[in-house]
Every structure is written in structure tokens, then in C-alpha cells.
Motif scaffolding. Structure first.
Motif, PDB file in Angstrom:
ATOM      1  N   ASN A  13       0.824  -1.217   0.000  1.00  0.00           N
ATOM      2  CA  ASN A  13       0.000   0.000   0.000  1.00  0.00           C
ATOM      3  C   ASN A  13       0.856   1.264   0.000  1.00  0.00           C
ATOM      4  O   ASN A  13       0.436   2.299   0.524  1.00  0.00           O
ATOM      5  N   TYR A  14       2.060   1.179  -0.527  1.00  0.00           N
ATOM      6  CA  TYR A  14       2.954   2.307  -0.765  1.00  0.00           C
ATOM      7  C   TYR A  14       3.535   2.922   0.513  1.00  0.00           C
ATOM      8  O   TYR A  14       4.207   3.954   0.440  1.00  0.00           O
ATOM      9  N   GLU A  15       3.300   2.320   1.668  1.00  0.00           N
ATOM     10  CA  GLU A  15       3.914   2.783   2.917  1.00  0.00           C
ATOM     11  C   GLU A  15       4.934   1.733   3.361  1.00  0.00           C
ATOM     12  O   GLU A  15       4.568   0.622   3.738  1.00  0.00           O
ATOM     13  N   VAL A  16       6.214   2.102   3.328  1.00  0.00           N
ATOM     14  CA  VAL A  16       7.276   1.107   3.515  1.00  0.00           C
ATOM     15  C   VAL A  16       8.470   1.707   4.252  1.00  0.00           C
ATOM     16  O   VAL A  16       8.615   2.932   4.363  1.00  0.00           O
ATOM     17  N   ASP A  17       9.322   0.811   4.735  1.00  0.00           N
ATOM     18  CA  ASP A  17      10.678   1.179   5.145  1.00  0.00           C
ATOM     19  C   ASP A  17      11.574   0.830   3.956  1.00  0.00           C
ATOM     20  O   ASP A  17      11.891  -0.337   3.727  1.00  0.00           O
ATOM     21  N   LEU A  18      11.946   1.849   3.206  1.00  0.00           N
ATOM     22  CA  LEU A  18      12.709   1.600   1.985  1.00  0.00           C
ATOM     23  C   LEU A  18      14.077   0.984   2.266  1.00  0.00           C
ATOM     24  O   LEU A  18      14.582   0.199   1.454  1.00  0.00           O
ATOM     25  N   GLN A  19      14.702   1.339   3.383  1.00  0.00           N
ATOM     26  CA  GLN A  19      16.025   0.777   3.656  1.00  0.00           C
ATOM     27  C   GLN A  19      15.954  -0.749   3.743  1.00  0.00           C
ATOM     28  O   GLN A  19      16.799  -1.447   3.172  1.00  0.00           O
ATOM     29  N   GLN A  20      14.971  -1.254   4.453  1.00  0.00           N
ATOM     30  CA  GLN A  20      14.814  -2.705   4.575  1.00  0.00           C
ATOM     31  C   GLN A  20      14.655  -3.356   3.198  1.00  0.00           C
ATOM     32  O   GLN A  20      15.264  -4.393   2.909  1.00  0.00           O
ATOM     33  N   LEU A  21      13.861  -2.712   2.337  1.00  0.00           N
ATOM     34  CA  LEU A  21      13.636  -3.274   1.000  1.00  0.00           C
ATOM     35  C   LEU A  21      14.882  -3.160   0.132  1.00  0.00           C
ATOM     36  O   LEU A  21      15.166  -4.058  -0.664  1.00  0.00           O
ATOM     37  N   PHE A  22      15.628  -2.071   0.284  1.00  0.00           N
ATOM     38  CA  PHE A  22      16.855  -1.916  -0.503  1.00  0.00           C
ATOM     39  C   PHE A  22      17.866  -3.009  -0.158  1.00  0.00           C
ATOM     40  O   PHE A  22      18.531  -3.563  -1.044  1.00  0.00           O
ATOM     41  N   PHE A  23      18.011  -3.309   1.120  1.00  0.00           N
ATOM     42  CA  PHE A  23      18.962  -4.355   1.513  1.00  0.00           C
ATOM     43  C   PHE A  23      18.565  -5.703   0.915  1.00  0.00           C
ATOM     44  O   PHE A  23      19.421  -6.474   0.485  1.00  0.00           O
TER      45      PHE A  23
ATOM     46  N   CYS B 154       8.464   5.920   4.796  1.00  0.00           N
ATOM     47  CA  CYS B 154       7.901   6.873   3.839  1.00  0.00           C
ATOM     48  C   CYS B 154       6.673   6.320   3.127  1.00  0.00           C
ATOM     49  O   CYS B 154       6.378   5.121   3.215  1.00  0.00           O
ATOM     50  N   ARG B 155       5.977   7.219   2.429  1.00  0.00           N
ATOM     51  CA  ARG B 155       4.870   6.842   1.559  1.00  0.00           C
ATOM     52  C   ARG B 155       5.211   7.316   0.144  1.00  0.00           C
ATOM     53  O   ARG B 155       5.582   8.462  -0.056  1.00  0.00           O
ATOM     54  N   LEU B 156       5.093   6.415  -0.816  1.00  0.00           N
ATOM     55  CA  LEU B 156       5.373   6.742  -2.210  1.00  0.00           C
ATOM     56  C   LEU B 156       4.062   6.877  -2.975  1.00  0.00           C
ATOM     57  O   LEU B 156       3.145   6.059  -2.799  1.00  0.00           O
ATOM     58  N   ILE B 157       3.962   7.900  -3.810  1.00  0.00           N
ATOM     59  CA  ILE B 157       2.759   8.165  -4.592  1.00  0.00           C
ATOM     60  C   ILE B 157       2.988   7.701  -6.030  1.00  0.00           C
ATOM     61  O   ILE B 157       3.891   8.214  -6.707  1.00  0.00           O
ATOM     62  N   PRO B 158       2.206   6.726  -6.512  1.00  0.00           N
ATOM     63  CA  PRO B 158       2.430   6.214  -7.870  1.00  0.00           C
ATOM     64  C   PRO B 158       2.232   7.315  -8.917  1.00  0.00           C
ATOM     65  O   PRO B 158       1.363   8.190  -8.771  1.00  0.00           O
ATOM     66  N   ALA B 159       3.051   7.253  -9.967  1.00  0.00           N
ATOM     67  CA  ALA B 159       2.907   8.214 -11.073  1.00  0.00           C
ATOM     68  C   ALA B 159       1.625   7.894 -11.841  1.00  0.00           C
ATOM     69  O   ALA B 159       1.282   6.716 -12.004  1.00  0.00           O
ATOM     70  N   PRO B 160       0.926   8.925 -12.297  1.00  0.00           N
ATOM     71  CA  PRO B 160      -0.328   8.682 -13.058  1.00  0.00           C
ATOM     72  C   PRO B 160      -0.040   8.016 -14.383  1.00  0.00           C
ATOM     73  O   PRO B 160       1.022   8.113 -14.946  1.00  0.00           O
TER      74      PRO B 160
END
Length: 510
Positions: free
Chosen positions: A176-186, A504-510
Motif C-alpha cells: 500500500n505504498y507505505e514502507v521502510d525503503l532501507q529494509q527493501l533496498f537491503f 515513507c509513503r510513495l505516490i504512484p505516477a499517473p
């Protein structure tokens, strides 16, 4: 009985006289070197315990526990100058953020310094005799094995990264676009780099990641934490008794051993083929490049291969994932920089994304350089003198006179402190301002990937993977919202990462 005692006493006297004579000769030789070169002693950090340095060690461990070790280093340099010494457990450490001194240690006087036995002993349970723990001929041989694997053809092949970034973007959507990006990057970087190095991805980004992959990932993290603790303990590392640490190192090794065995089998099968048919699949096309298979062409020593692959996998994962995490940590807090960067990315973006398009994204390069300046992957590093030597700076009250360095003394240098010096990067050196790189052309005062003969061989690989990932994400998402009101907190293992992640929350591009 009396004769035996007399003989023992005579032996002890002779040994004492010999040791004293050797000490006096060494002291006299050192004094001659000091006079000959006009050396002055460096400044000393005020210590309550000038011999064992327990106050300094406890202060270091306490600051690290509160995520403030790097700021402690900055405050020490602010109070004591560019170069000063500390004494811990009867060993002198020279602490510096002077680029001239660092350049001499890493380059001009490279042969006078090495990793040293203490560092090897600290890191060997995890890293063995890999490229980051060895010196001299062993290191040179390992470096020669690794260097060909980072030629431009391999580094700029985006097929290595594309699938894993696709998985990252899909996973962000599933959460749902709310993530811990660092965890996903690793996870993503470990997936992509393991595919490059092993020929098979660990598979952490998959919805059904295997238990062995997850276990390996956690073991790698815990083994790293134990290694950095041993490094901080120094001569007291014998007090480090942690079964989980040893088990984690064994888990990492066992996972790597599986792929080493496959690489050695590949070596044997290729040796049976005529030369013109080697490295080809059943249809005659060239097989996918696999880092470990290339290493296995030059050695069939399974321990050497395992040590090399663990060293490289760990360095590649942490450098790239940390760089990406810090970049997005800052972008989430600076919407105007996000907007400017996204405009730069979209202006040059193409499908499929090419290396040439990435190279045209100038502002992206500035953002990465500024991230590496403020948050260098290896925030502190060290070298041990393998002989008595003299450095041209570091001595005297101003640190500008020659300085004598005794054999076994350690030079610790902080790129984190150096990269924030205002005389090099301006009065706003603590600020994240990518535009400064429009005219900035630093030398040894900017060392995100080390320097000299031991400069990171994979720096281009890390920068390319980071650039590709950022470009893909800014194309896929129109904006980013910060969900963490706190400032960054350091997490120092073998590299610098964020203790509080990138919420953070990421907003998908239209």
C-alpha cells in the motif's frame, strides 16, 4: 637443584639484558629518525587513563549505543585538531581527518601500512582471509582475481538489475505504498548482487522467500554486528563470547559453500570441453556472466573462493543499499530536490533504460555525490604501521609538522568528519545541497570509496546499480512523503546505515 636454579637465573639475566639492549637500540634508532625528519609529537586527546584508555573505550561504546559515535568523533576533532592520538591497552592510535595524511597512508606510503593482525583476527570469523583482511602478496593476488569482474561490459548490463527493481516496485504497491525503503533496498541489492555473483538470486523479494534465504540474510546482519563489536573491543576481543555470532558466521559460510561447490563443478565440466565451446549454453550462445564462475577459473581452493565471495557480497550489498537508503531518506525530507531530480530523470528516461541515458542525468549524479559526502559508506577506517615510518604532516600543535609513527601504531581516519569540513565544502557543509557539485572538484578530501591501491574495485558497479534504481523509482512514483519526524540515527556495522530506516509513503505516477 642449586645448579639448575643458578642456570635458570643466569638465563633470565641474559634474556633481560638482551631485551633491554634491543629496546635501547630501537629507541636510539627511532630518536635518530625523529631528529633527521624534524618530527614533532601530535596532539593528545586528554585521557583519565593514559595507559589502558578505559575511559576512551567506554566513551566510544557508550556513544555507539546511543547512535552518536560519529558525532563524538567530530567533537573530538573540533577540540583537538585534525590529528591527535589516543592510548588504549598500551597501543597508540593516531586519529585524523587530514586528507594529506590520509593520502600518504593510503597511497604514497602504501607499503608502510596494512590491515594488521588485530583487524584480521577481529574479522576472520566472518571474512576469513578475504580481500578486506589480507595484506601484501595474498591481497595483491586476490585483487588481481577480482578486478576483471568489474569491467564496463558487466557493470553496465542492466539486465542484472532490472528484474529485481521490478520486484521492488511491485512489493511497494503490495504494501500500500507505505514502507521502510532501507529494509527493501537491503533485500533487493542482496537479490541482484547474489544473482551476479552466484548465478542465482537469494530471492528475498519474492512473496515466498525460502527459509534458507531469510536465515542467510539475518545471519549476515548478525555476523556483521559481532564483527564490528570485536573491532571496537580491540585487544579485549577475547572477552567476546557469543555463540550466536559464531553460528551466524557458520550459516553464512555454509550458504556460500553451496555455490562454491557449483562453481568448482562448472570449472571441471568446462575443462573437459574444447576451448571454442567453453562458456556456451546448449544452443551455442554465450552463457550468463557469473562472478564466482570467473573466480573459479583461476583457483580451485574452496576456502579462498568462499572468503572472496563473502567479502564481495557483503561489501556490495551494504555500500549500495546504504547509499540508496540515505538518498531516499534525504529526498523524503526535501520535496524540492525530489522534484528537481525527477525532472532530470524524466528528461532523459527511455525504455528500456540505458547506461547512456543514466550518464546524461547530471542532477542524479550530484544527488549521489552529495549523499556519499554526508554519509560515506565506510565512515571510519584504519591502517596499521608495519614498520617505523614518518608521515609529512600530523605532528606539532597545528598538525603540519612531520610525525613519527612507530611500528604497530594504528592510523584511524574518518571520512565522515573530513567530508563535513567547511574549508573544503563551504559554510553549509552540514547541509544536503546537491548543487554544490556543479563546480566542486575535490581531491583526497572526498573519499567515499577509499583511495590508493586499495580503492574499492566495485565502486562503478555500486554507482551504476544505485543510479539505475533511483531513476526507475522516480519514473514510477511522482512524489514521496516522509513518515518519520526524527533526524537520522547512525547504525555502524562494517558500513554506515540508518538505525531508524527510511519510513515513507510513495505516490504512484499517473
Amino acid at each position: 637443584m642449586a645448579f639448575s636454579l643458578l642456570l635458570a637465573a643466569c638465563g633470565l639475566v641474559i634474556f633481560s639484558l638482551y631485551y633491554t639492549a634491543q629496546w635501547l637500540l630501537r629507541w636510539r634508532r627511532r630518536q635518530q629518525m625523529i631528529r633527521q625528519h624534524g618530527c614533532l609529537p601530535p596532539k593528545k586527546l586528554p585521557q583519565k587513563d593514559p595507559f589502558l584508555g578505559t575511559d576512551v573505550v567506554l566513551q566510544n561504546l557508550g556513544a555507539a549505543k546511543k547512535y552518536g559515535f560519529l558525532n563524538l568523533l567530530r567533537s573530538r576533532h573540533a577540540a583537538n585538531g585534525l590529528t591527535f592520538t589516543t592510548n588504549t591497552y598500551f597501543r597508540t592510535t593516531i586519529n585524523t581527518c587530514d586528507p594529506t595524511l590520509i593520502q600518504n597512508v593510503l597511497s604514497f606510503q602504501f607499503q608502510d601500512f596494512g590491515m594488521g593482525p588485530l583487524r584480521r583476527k577481529s574479522a576472520s570469523p566472518l571474512l576469513g582471509r578475504g580481500i578486506f583482511t589480507t595484506d601484501n602478496e595474498i591481497w595483491a593476488h586476490q585483487r588481481a582475481l577480482i578486478r576483471p569482474s568489474f569491467v564496463r561490459a558487466q557493470v553496465t548490463d542492466f539486465s542484472i538489475f532490472g528484474h529485481h527493481v521490478d520486484q521492488l516496485i511491485a512489493l511497494i504497491g503490495r504494501r500500500n505504498y507505505e514502507v521502510d525503503l532501507q529494509q527493501l533496498f537491503f533485500r533487493m541489492v542482496l537479490d541482484s548482487n547474489s544473482e551476479y555473483m552466484f548465478g542465482e538470486s537469494v530471492g528475498l523479494m519474492s512473496e515466498n522467500a525460502s527459509e534458507s534465504a531469510t536465515t542467510f540474510h539475518h545471519a549476515l546482519d548478525y555476523a556483521q554486528q559481532g564483527t564490528i563489536l570485536r573491532l571496537r573491543l580491540g585487544n579485549l576481543m577475547f572477552a567476546h563470547r557469543d555463540k550466536k555470532f559464531r553460528d551466524s558466521c557458520d550459516t553464512v559460510h555454509a550458504y556460500a559453500d553451496k555455490f562454491v561447490a557449483q562453481a568448482l563443478e562448472y570449472r571441471r565440466s568446462q575443462a573437459m570441453l574444447p576451448e571454442e565451446k567453453r562458456d556456451q549454453d546448449s544452443e551455442g550462445a554465450r552463457q550468463k556472466y557469473v562472478f564466482l564462475n570467473e573466480l573459479a577459473k583461476d583457483t580451485d581452493d574452496p576456502i579462498m573462493l568462499r572468503d572472496q565471495i563473502v567479502n564481495m557480497l557483503l561489501a556490495a550489498r551494504d555500500t549500495t543499499a546504504g547509499l540508496l537508503a540515505f538518498a531516499f531518506f534525504m529526498l523524503a525530507r526535501r520535496p524540492e530536490i525530489w522534484a528537481k531530480l525527477r525532472a532530470d530523470v524524466l528528461e532523459h528516461y527511455c525504455e528500456p533504460l540505458t547506461y547512456e541515458a543514466i550518464m546524461d542525468m547530471t542532477y542524479l549524479r550530484f544527488v549521489l555525490q552529495e549523499t556519499l559526502r554526508l554519509f560515506p559508506p565506510i565512515a571510519t577506517n584504519s591502517r596499521m604501521a608495519n614498520k617505523d615510518t614518518v608521515l609529512p604532516v600530523g605532528g606539532g600543535p597545528d598538525g603540519k609538522s612531520p610525525m613519527f609513527v612507530a611500528k604497530n601504531n594504528v592510523v584511524t581516519y574518518s571520512t565522515f568528519v573530513m567530508h563535513r569540513r567547511k574549508e573544503f565544502f563551504g559554510e553549509d557543509a552540514d547541509e544536503f545541497r546537491p548543487e554544490r557539485w556543479e563546480n566542486l572538484r575535490p581531491g583526497w578530501e572526498f573519499l567515499p570509496f577509499n583511495g590508493g591501491p586499495r580503492i574499492c574495485p566495485g565502486q562503478k558497479f555500486a554507482l551504476t546499480e544505485s543510479s539505475y534504481t533511483i531513476a526507475r523509482l522516480l519514473h514510477a512514483f511522482s512524489s514521496i512523503e516522509n513518515l518519520d519526524p526524527t533526524d537520522w540515527r547512525e547504525q555502524l556495522t562494517l558500513s554506515l546505515t540508518l538505525n531508524n530506516g527510511v519510513q515513507c509513503r510513495l505516490i504512484p505516477a499517473p
